[in-house]
Design a protein around this motif. Structure first.
Motif, PDB file in Angstrom:
ATOM      1  N   LEU A  41      40.208  31.970  41.476  1.00  0.00           N
ATOM      2  CA  LEU A  41      41.176  33.358  40.196  1.00  0.00           C
ATOM      3  C   LEU A  41      42.729  32.757  41.551  1.00  0.00           C
ATOM      4  CD1 LEU A  41      38.970  35.920  39.939  1.00  0.00           C
ATOM      5  CD2 LEU A  41      39.905  34.046  38.720  1.00  0.00           C
ATOM      6  N   ILE A  42      42.902  32.697  42.685  1.00  0.00           N
ATOM      7  CA  ILE A  42      43.572  32.294  43.454  1.00  0.00           C
ATOM      8  C   ILE A  42      44.877  30.608  43.427  1.00  0.00           C
ATOM      9  CG2 ILE A  42      43.490  34.577  44.625  1.00  0.00           C
ATOM     10  CD1 ILE A  42      43.362  32.772  47.389  1.00  0.00           C
TER      11      ILE A  42
ATOM     12  N   GLU B 213      43.183  28.255  44.583  1.00  0.00           N
ATOM     13  CA  GLU B 213      42.674  27.241  46.378  1.00  0.00           C
ATOM     14  C   GLU B 213      41.890  26.987  45.633  1.00  0.00           C
ATOM     15  OE1 GLU B 213      44.067  27.229  48.962  1.00  0.00           O
ATOM     16  OE2 GLU B 213      45.995  28.757  48.548  1.00  0.00           O
TER      17      GLU B 213
ATOM     18  N   ALA C   4      35.077  32.331  43.950  1.00  0.00           N
ATOM     19  CA  ALA C   4      35.130  33.351  42.560  1.00  0.00           C
ATOM     20  C   ALA C   4      36.574  33.560  42.778  1.00  0.00           C
ATOM     21  CB  ALA C   4      34.282  34.021  41.552  1.00  0.00           C
ATOM     22  N   GLY C   5      37.136  33.996  44.178  1.00  0.00           N
ATOM     23  CA  GLY C   5      38.382  34.201  44.845  1.00  0.00           C
ATOM     24  C   GLY C   5      39.060  33.244  44.649  1.00  0.00           C
ATOM     25  N   ALA C   6      38.001  32.400  45.619  1.00  0.00           N
ATOM     26  CA  ALA C   6      39.151  31.182  45.556  1.00  0.00           C
ATOM     27  C   ALA C   6      40.163  30.691  44.220  1.00  0.00           C
ATOM     28  CB  ALA C   6      38.616  30.758  46.786  1.00  0.00           C
TER      29      ALA C   6
ATOM     30  N   VAL D 229      30.722  34.898  44.986  1.00  0.00           N
ATOM     31  CA  VAL D 229      32.111  35.829  45.492  1.00  0.00           C
ATOM     32  C   VAL D 229      33.144  34.868  45.817  1.00  0.00           C
ATOM     33  CG1 VAL D 229      33.056  37.802  46.070  1.00  0.00           C
ATOM     34  CG2 VAL D 229      31.092  37.952  45.001  1.00  0.00           C
ATOM     35  N   ALA D 230      33.297  34.572  47.067  1.00  0.00           N
ATOM     36  CA  ALA D 230      33.974  33.426  47.463  1.00  0.00           C
ATOM     37  C   ALA D 230      34.424  33.128  47.052  1.00  0.00           C
ATOM     38  CB  ALA D 230      34.097  33.044  49.316  1.00  0.00           C
TER      39      ALA D 230
ATOM     40  N   SER E 148      37.495  26.431  47.353  1.00  0.00           N
ATOM     41  CA  SER E 148      36.765  26.847  46.499  1.00  0.00           C
ATOM     42  C   SER E 148      35.704  25.398  46.499  1.00  0.00           C
ATOM     43  CB  SER E 148      36.618  27.273  45.032  1.00  0.00           C
ATOM     44  OG  SER E 148      37.539  25.660  44.595  1.00  0.00           O
TER      45      SER E 148
END
Length: 154
Positions: free
Chosen positions: A78-79, A81, A74-76, A71-72, A85
């Protein structure tokens, strides 16, 4: 396919490490599009075995560290970063590699530090049955490590 990925997950970690170094080198040279490409490739290479374990845990309805890392990452991702990631996935797999190497080198480490091995381990069974392996004491005497007031019935 999944079995092959798990067999070669440490190779994927090293590939991701090389891709991260290449990405940092591209940043230093000023090729930012290439940097992002190398870092995205490193993220995908290292996140693949982690995401597979996370999916397997989610199918069993368990909450695992792999799920949190996925999850972390995927979030990085998507933004945008990509360095974060790539670093998180590489470090997670590298930590897994170091843990496996340590346990392979000395599988009895937990037994040696106080009997924290499995319930059927030799050290745990000796604590339950002190007469095993020549560890005998005379009847009526306290054994070392026995609770106060308990006598050896031996």
């Amino acid at each position: 396919m999944l079995e092959q990925i798990h067999q070669h997950k440490y190779h994927l970690a090293w590939i991701a490490g090389v891709l991260i170094v290449l990405g940092l080198w591209m940043k230093w040279l000023g090729f930012y599009a290439w940097r992002d490409g190398f870092l995205m490739a490193a993220t995908v290479a290292a996140a693949l075995p982690i995401a597979i374990k996370a999916w397997q845990a989610a199918r069993m309805k368990t909450f695992s560290i792999e799920l949190l890392v996925t999850v972390a990452v995927a979030g990085a991702f998507l933004i945008h970063e990509y360095m974060e990631s790539a670093a998180v996935t590489f470090l997670f797999l590298f930590g897994d590699y170091l843990e496996a190497r340590t346990l392979k080198k000395n599988p009895f480490i937990f037994k040696a530090i106080g009997g924290y091995g499995p319930a059927g381990s030799d050290l745990a069974s000796r604590r339950r049955n002190p007469q095993k392996n020549g560890c005998r004491s005379r009847p009526g005497r306290k054994q070392a490590g026995s609770p106060p007031g308990r006598q050896n019935t031996g």
